[in-house]
Design a protein around this motif. Sequence first.
Motif, mmCIF file in Angstrom:
data_model
loop_
_atom_site.group_PDB
_atom_site.id
_atom_site.type_symbol
_atom_site.label_atom_id
_atom_site.label_comp_id
_atom_site.label_asym_id
_atom_site.label_seq_id
_atom_site.Cartn_x
_atom_site.Cartn_y
_atom_site.Cartn_z
ATOM 1 N N PHE A 193 0.832 -1.193 0.000
ATOM 2 C CA PHE A 193 0.000 0.000 0.000
ATOM 3 C C PHE A 193 0.873 1.251 0.000
ATOM 4 O O PHE A 193 0.632 2.197 -0.762
ATOM 5 C CB PHE A 193 -0.943 0.008 1.203
ATOM 6 N N VAL A 194 1.875 1.260 0.850
ATOM 7 C CA VAL A 194 2.779 2.414 0.947
ATOM 8 C C VAL A 194 3.472 2.644 -0.389
ATOM 9 O O VAL A 194 3.536 3.775 -0.893
ATOM 10 C CB VAL A 194 3.798 2.208 2.087
ATOM 11 N N LYS A 195 3.972 1.584 -1.006
ATOM 12 C CA LYS A 195 4.680 1.710 -2.280
ATOM 13 C C LYS A 195 3.739 2.134 -3.404
ATOM 14 O O LYS A 195 4.070 3.019 -4.200
ATOM 15 C CB LYS A 195 5.359 0.396 -2.634
ATOM 16 N N GLU A 196 2.556 1.503 -3.474
ATOM 17 C CA GLU A 196 1.603 1.817 -4.547
ATOM 18 C C GLU A 196 1.102 3.252 -4.469
ATOM 19 O O GLU A 196 0.765 3.857 -5.472
ATOM 20 C CB GLU A 196 0.421 0.848 -4.500
ATOM 21 N N ASN A 197 1.043 3.801 -3.276
ATOM 22 C CA ASN A 197 0.555 5.157 -3.095
ATOM 23 C C ASN A 197 1.676 6.169 -2.907
ATOM 24 O O ASN A 197 1.420 7.307 -2.498
ATOM 25 C CB ASN A 197 -0.423 5.201 -1.901
ATOM 26 N N GLU A 198 2.881 5.730 -3.218
ATOM 27 C CA GLU A 198 4.064 6.580 -3.166
ATOM 28 C C GLU A 198 4.171 7.347 -1.841
ATOM 29 O O GLU A 198 4.417 8.548 -1.813
ATOM 30 C CB GLU A 198 4.066 7.531 -4.366
ATOM 31 N N LEU A 199 4.007 6.601 -0.756
ATOM 32 C CA LEU A 199 4.060 7.201 0.574
ATOM 33 C C LEU A 199 5.391 6.954 1.278
ATOM 34 O O LEU A 199 5.560 7.319 2.436
ATOM 35 C CB LEU A 199 2.916 6.662 1.427
ATOM 36 N N GLU A 200 6.328 6.380 0.542
ATOM 37 C CA GLU A 200 7.644 6.133 1.132
ATOM 38 C C GLU A 200 8.350 7.463 1.354
ATOM 39 O O GLU A 200 8.248 8.386 0.543
ATOM 40 C CB GLU A 200 8.486 5.261 0.207
#
Length: 124
Positions: free
Chosen positions: A114-121
Amino acid sequence: MQKLGDFRVPNFFNYPPYFTLQPIRETREKQVQLWKELILDYCRSQKVFIIGLEEEFPLFSNPAIQRSLSHESREVFLSALVAEGRAEWIDKNHRKCLVLWLRIQDWADHVINFVKENELEDVL
């Protein structure tokens, strides 16, 4: 097919011997596997998180065939889920069980994806 609310139970739920722990190893292994899948499917679909061994739980009895799981059977099936990482005992006396629809590692993978797909890194 029988239903518990909006949940459809599998055919074996109406087969009386599956409410009694089977003495033959191969049969018991199949029985345990069927019950593990049933418990997980039911908990996921009905959003149930906690099962108490000594509390009423819809899957633990079938009034249509006048059968109920013994305390020992309930403990065997839930312990099998714990052994697989699909549940955790909440108390030291093993009376309440937290059912994990997914293993902890699977949940962690979902969060990371989820973090990666939503570019929340590296947002913080």
